[in-house]
Design a protein around this motif. Structure first.
Motif, mmCIF file in Angstrom:
data_model
loop_
_atom_site.group_PDB
_atom_site.id
_atom_site.type_symbol
_atom_site.label_atom_id
_atom_site.label_comp_id
_atom_site.label_asym_id
_atom_site.label_seq_id
_atom_site.Cartn_x
_atom_site.Cartn_y
_atom_site.Cartn_z
ATOM 1 N N ALA A 85 -8.302 -15.562 -5.198
ATOM 2 C CA ALA A 85 -9.530 -14.783 -5.316
ATOM 3 C C ALA A 85 -9.425 -13.481 -4.535
ATOM 4 C CB ALA A 85 -10.714 -15.615 -4.814
ATOM 5 N N LEU A 86 -8.759 -13.531 -3.373
ATOM 6 C CA LEU A 86 -8.605 -12.328 -2.554
ATOM 7 C C LEU A 86 -7.852 -11.241 -3.301
ATOM 8 C CD1 LEU A 86 -7.500 -13.123 1.117
ATOM 9 C CD2 LEU A 86 -9.352 -11.674 0.346
ATOM 10 N N SER A 87 -6.774 -11.646 -3.940
ATOM 11 C CA SER A 87 -5.942 -10.608 -4.546
ATOM 12 C C SER A 87 -6.464 -10.169 -5.895
ATOM 13 C CB SER A 87 -4.498 -11.085 -4.676
ATOM 14 O OG SER A 87 -4.474 -12.408 -5.112
ATOM 15 N N HIS A 88 -7.416 -10.883 -6.439
ATOM 16 C CA HIS A 88 -7.926 -10.502 -7.746
ATOM 17 C C HIS A 88 -9.362 -10.042 -7.683
ATOM 18 C CE1 HIS A 88 -4.342 -12.584 -8.992
ATOM 19 N NE2 HIS A 88 -4.456 -11.968 -10.134
ATOM 20 N N GLN A 89 -9.823 -9.710 -6.501
ATOM 21 C CA GLN A 89 -11.231 -9.375 -6.406
ATOM 22 C C GLN A 89 -11.530 -7.996 -6.930
ATOM 23 O OE1 GLN A 89 -12.534 -8.341 -2.380
ATOM 24 N NE2 GLN A 89 -10.497 -8.954 -1.733
ATOM 25 N N ASN A 90 -10.518 -7.224 -7.222
ATOM 26 C CA ASN A 90 -10.802 -5.868 -7.666
ATOM 27 C C ASN A 90 -11.132 -5.804 -9.148
ATOM 28 O OD1 ASN A 90 -8.350 -6.621 -8.476
ATOM 29 N ND2 ASN A 90 -7.239 -4.885 -7.648
ATOM 30 N N ALA A 91 -11.119 -6.944 -9.797
ATOM 31 C CA ALA A 91 -11.486 -6.914 -11.217
ATOM 32 C C ALA A 91 -13.001 -6.874 -11.301
ATOM 33 C CB ALA A 91 -10.929 -8.153 -11.912
ATOM 34 N N CYS A 92 -13.546 -5.703 -11.463
ATOM 35 C CA CYS A 92 -14.998 -5.593 -11.471
ATOM 36 C C CYS A 92 -15.534 -5.928 -12.851
ATOM 37 C CB CYS A 92 -15.455 -4.182 -11.137
ATOM 38 S SG CYS A 92 -14.373 -3.335 -9.999
ATOM 39 N N PRO A 93 -16.646 -6.623 -12.902
ATOM 40 C CA PRO A 93 -17.236 -6.919 -14.214
ATOM 41 C C PRO A 93 -17.647 -5.667 -14.961
ATOM 42 C CG PRO A 93 -18.706 -7.614 -12.439
ATOM 43 C CD PRO A 93 -17.426 -7.193 -11.799
ATOM 44 N N ASP A 94 -18.134 -4.688 -14.266
ATOM 45 C CA ASP A 94 -18.477 -3.442 -14.949
ATOM 46 C C ASP A 94 -17.296 -2.488 -14.844
ATOM 47 O OD1 ASP A 94 -20.228 -1.776 -12.245
ATOM 48 O OD2 ASP A 94 -18.706 -3.320 -12.231
ATOM 49 N N GLY A 95 -17.118 -1.719 -15.870
ATOM 50 C CA GLY A 95 -15.933 -0.864 -15.871
ATOM 51 C C GLY A 95 -16.159 0.468 -15.203
ATOM 52 N N SER A 96 -17.233 0.556 -14.430
ATOM 53 C CA SER A 96 -17.555 1.887 -13.905
ATOM 54 C C SER A 96 -16.628 2.282 -12.768
ATOM 55 C CB SER A 96 -19.013 1.918 -13.438
ATOM 56 O OG SER A 96 -19.212 0.872 -12.501
ATOM 57 N N SER A 97 -16.492 1.399 -11.795
ATOM 58 C CA SER A 97 -15.702 1.817 -10.636
ATOM 59 C C SER A 97 -14.218 1.639 -10.943
ATOM 60 C CB SER A 97 -16.085 0.988 -9.415
ATOM 61 O OG SER A 97 -16.081 -0.377 -9.747
ATOM 62 N N PRO A 98 -13.399 2.519 -10.460
ATOM 63 C CA PRO A 98 -11.971 2.398 -10.738
ATOM 64 C C PRO A 98 -11.385 1.206 -9.979
ATOM 65 C CG PRO A 98 -12.363 4.197 -9.213
ATOM 66 C CD PRO A 98 -13.703 3.723 -9.650
ATOM 67 N N VAL A 99 -10.339 0.685 -10.551
ATOM 68 C CA VAL A 99 -9.719 -0.501 -9.960
ATOM 69 C C VAL A 99 -8.958 -0.103 -8.702
ATOM 70 C CG1 VAL A 99 -7.977 -2.258 -10.323
ATOM 71 C CG2 VAL A 99 -9.540 -1.694 -12.162
ATOM 72 N N GLU A 100 -9.348 -0.684 -7.586
ATOM 73 C CA GLU A 100 -8.651 -0.380 -6.345
ATOM 74 C C GLU A 100 -7.668 -1.494 -6.050
ATOM 75 O OE1 GLU A 100 -10.777 3.183 -5.367
ATOM 76 O OE2 GLU A 100 -8.837 2.269 -4.949
ATOM 77 N N ARG A 101 -6.536 -1.110 -5.532
ATOM 78 C CA ARG A 101 -5.526 -2.112 -5.292
ATOM 79 C C ARG A 101 -5.782 -2.834 -3.983
ATOM 80 N NH1 ARG A 101 0.158 0.142 -6.407
ATOM 81 N NH2 ARG A 101 0.516 -2.092 -6.357
ATOM 82 N N VAL A 102 -5.596 -4.110 -4.029
ATOM 83 C CA VAL A 102 -5.724 -4.924 -2.827
ATOM 84 C C VAL A 102 -4.358 -5.510 -2.536
ATOM 85 C CG1 VAL A 102 -6.807 -6.933 -1.814
ATOM 86 C CG2 VAL A 102 -8.101 -5.502 -3.354
ATOM 87 N N HIS A 103 -3.871 -5.255 -1.368
ATOM 88 C CA HIS A 103 -2.608 -5.841 -0.971
ATOM 89 C C HIS A 103 -2.876 -6.940 0.033
ATOM 90 C CE1 HIS A 103 -0.242 -1.905 -1.911
ATOM 91 N NE2 HIS A 103 -0.980 -2.321 -2.894
ATOM 92 N N VAL A 104 -2.255 -8.051 -0.181
ATOM 93 C CA VAL A 104 -2.426 -9.165 0.743
ATOM 94 C C VAL A 104 -1.063 -9.494 1.342
ATOM 95 C CG1 VAL A 104 -3.177 -11.547 1.007
ATOM 96 C CG2 VAL A 104 -4.321 -10.079 -0.632
#
Lengths: 303, 398
Positions: A133-152
């Protein structure tokens, strides 16, 4: 410089104790080097510290790195006994869930120091699900905000666990860095599995300078003997008879037509017996004792 | 009992009715496919798109998406059964087989049910391979095989030439096949095909949104939810024959990815002896019951290399009908072995079911290797090259 990819885990490996002065390649300095790299890149870094105190962790970092570092302290009071409100609510589980629910924009690096500690306090399946869940939390339901990368980044002490949890966590990781080395040189064996592509493996020799910058070596000064080159499996070795041919024998062999090979010359010979060629004939010289029966019993057969 | 081909053939006659006094001809009656399953009576032949009866016993089969694999499994995957894929170590090739199965479902017009704990089913569907149409097929295959021809493979064997006559796996497209299609792995399936198809997705993190404490349950929470989901789909869409209004019968293709991994909440990959050792086996048992009662076929991928307890692996294989294991050479010492240099891994057909039958349809070829080319996933019988080399050398030099 090597960029950490999402969900990179590093391990500290202890060599089998054979020498009295066994050296442990600790992974924390590599973790700190990667954190420094991330901070200088502009990420916000969250550290979940469980094994060392905050002062000890921040030691050695420059001020600008330290300012981007958010330290979640689980070391001082993991069970929340002091009840001063400083400890993280919910213990390790709550701390991880809080990291999952982070809503701040911007690229983020999350460092877990260490996964071994977390494995002892949480069930393995829960930890795996939280890491996912931590590494995939950047998948926003709305497509408005750009996808930010999360590094764990996670540090795990391999010798503390059986093959099960380590295998399970490695299967989740996108890159796995195993530390080992020879005497004073440290090497990292990196297995990088990008999504939907074949994983790559490489070994990188490196050293970490006192200010936690990473210095990659080309080739170590005293290169260890490479493992014996894999020779082609030679089936003709160790036989009791001679399989090798001399050049003359080889030529003779190649020019030989095999009896069951239907070459074009043979075909011609069979189809059209040439004038010079005589078909094989049978010459019969009857003996004195031979019974020449003029009557051929096969004459009645009507074939 | 797995569904047999729904076809009416009147009374069921036993084969050898040696009726004395039958005028002329033979007393053996030709048996049509057994009447049974869900369609009794009537003499019309009901055929569902994308299925065909097996030539051996009339079992209704669906294609796995890879005609070479269909051939090895005896024609295809029987409806009502489970195909278990034991994943390779880095999970590179098993998702491919998973996607082939789903893509075949879309092309044949079947309903899909995709369950995963790792990836969103919508994303999985986006990555399905594009189908190859018949007129382009031949060109693609020739191009692919030309690129891979190494100089050594052109040397024909002079003496042991009978090796070249060994049957090759079916690599090219069969003309006019409504069963089993070919796909191009380098391209994505067209979006309109996905939208035209009917599919249901089950993504575990969404379904388990509330953080429940671990309640003592006879099954892991995730498994229970998945079984309930599958059962509801089967019931609502009438795959088990309960809904008589259904005009056109269809097959439900179920795909479950990474079953048994910690992301499903199952800890058989983490510890060797855990209290909940039986979660996965109970799940498979209930799943098989659901499948046998409906027109569905299921593919499951299991990371069996992570399962610590060998007994669990054996039980899981026993509870599945068809078991295929993938072993990739990546990271193992076989990667540098010259015997295997043309291939990417080995494929083991570990189990073939015996459905309504005393014997299974086991193929003659046991040494199978696979290779992922740029566009195709091919399965070939790899000739034991070392034996060939030794024999050729010995025979040639005498």
């Amino acid at each position: 410089k090597r960029r950490p990819s999402p969900s990179a885990f590093s391990r500290a490996v202890c060599p089998p104790v054979a020498l009295p002065d066994s050296v442990q390649w600790e992974g924390r300095s590599l973790l700190k080097a990667l954190i420094k790299n991330a901070a200088l890149r502009g990420d916000q870094v969250h550290v979940l510290g469980c094994e060392v105190s905050e002062e000890e962790f921040r030691e050695g970092f420059e001020p600008d790195v330290n300012s981007r570092l958010v330290y979640h302290d689980l070391f001082k009071d993991p069970l929340n006994w002091s009840k001063t409100g400083e400890a993280l609510p919910g213990g390790p589980l709550g701390a991880l869930r809080a990291l999952c629910g982070r809503t701040q924009p911007g690229p983020v690096t999350i460092a877990l120091d260490s996964l071994s500690w977390l494995l002892f306090h949480l069930p393995c399946t829960t930890l795996c699900q939280l890491l996912h869940a931590l590494s995939h939390q950047n998948a926003c339901p709305d497509g408005s905000s750009p996808v930010e990368r999360v590094h764990v980044l996670g540090l795990i002490h391999e010798e503390l666990h059986g093959p099960g949890p380590v295998g399970a966590l490695s299967s989740l990781a996108q890159a796995e860095v195993t530390l080992s080395g020879m005497l004073d040189q440290t090497s990292a064996h990196i297995v990088n599995r990008r999504l939907r592509q074949r994983p790559t493996q490489q070994t990188q020799w490196f050293s970490i300078l006192p200010d936690f910058s990473l210095h990659l070596h080309r080739v170590p000064a005293r290169e260890p003997r490479p493992c014996p080159p894999t020779t082609q499996v030679d089936p003709t070795a160790h036989l009791t008879f001679n399989l090798h041919l001399s050049k003359k024998e080889k030529e003779a062999k190649d020019s030989l037509t095999l009896p069951f090979q239907f070459s074009s010359e043979k075909q011609q010979a069979l189809l059209r017996p040439g004038p010079g060629q005589s078909t094989s004939q049978i010459f019969y010289e009857p003996d004195a004792y031979d019974d020449l029966d003029q009557e051929d019993p096969d004459d009645d057969l009507d074939i | 009992m797995a569904a047999t081909a729904p076809c009416g053939s009147g009374a069921e006659e036993t084969g050898s009715e040696a009726a004395a006094g039958k005028p002329g001809g033979t007393s053996f009656q030709r048996k049509g496919p057994r009447a049974g399953g869900l369609d009794r009576g009537g003499s019309r032949l009901v055929s569902i798109a994308g299925t065909r009866p097996s030539v051996r016993n009339g079992q209704l089969l669906v294609s796995t998406g890879l005609p070479a694999l269909d051939q090895l499994l005896g024609g295809g995957l029987a409806v009502g059964t489970v195909l278990l894929i034991e994943e390779d170590k880095y999970d590179i090739y098993s998702p491919l087989l998973f996607k082939y199965f789903l893509a075949e479902g879309i092309i044949s017009g079947h309903t899909l049910l995709v369950a995963s704990a790792k990836e969103d089913p919508a994303d999985i569907l986006q990555e399905l391979p594009a189908p190859l149409l018949d007129n382009h097929c031949k060109k693609e295959f020739d191009e692919d095989s030309c690129n891979d021809k190494t100089p050594e493979s052109n040397i024909e064997m002079k003496i042991a030439w009978r090796y070249q006559l060994l049957p090759k796996m079916q690599a090219g497209p069969v003309s006019s096949s409504r069963f089993g299609h070919y796909y191009d792995v380098s391209k994505r399936i067209p979006q309109e095909l996905i939208e035209a198809s009917k599919w249901y997705g089950f993504f575990l993190p969404e379904k388990l949104s509330s953080s429940l404490p671990a309640e003592p349950c006879y099954l892991t929470h995730g498994y229970l939810k998945l079984l309930q989901f599958i059962q509801s789909i089967i019931y609502e869409d009438g795959f088990d024959g309960t809904n008589p209004q259904k005009k056109q019968k269809n097959i439900l293709r179920i795909g479950i990815q990474n079953l048994g991994s910690p992301l499903w909440g199952d800890d058989i990959c983490c510890t060797e002896n855990c209290d909940n050792n039986h979660n996965l086996t109970k799940f498979l048992y209930v799943l098989r019951g659901l499948l046998r009662n409906s027109l569905s076929a299921c593919i499951i991928t299991v990371p069996s290399h992570l399962i610590q307890n060998k007994a669990v692996i054996a039980r899981v294989a026993n509870l599945s009908d068809t078991v295929v294991g993938l072993e990739s050479f990546m990271g193992s010492e076989k990667e540098t072995n010259p015997l295997y240099k043309d291939y990417h891994g080995l494929i083991h057909i570990r189990k073939i079911p015996r459905l309504n039958n005393l014997t299974g349809d086991i193929s003659d070829v046991k040494d199978l290797a696979f290779k992922l080319k740029r566009k195709l996933f091919t399965i070939e019988a790899y000739q034991n090259i070392k034996a060939k080399l030794t024999c050729e050398n010995i025979i040639d030099n005498f």
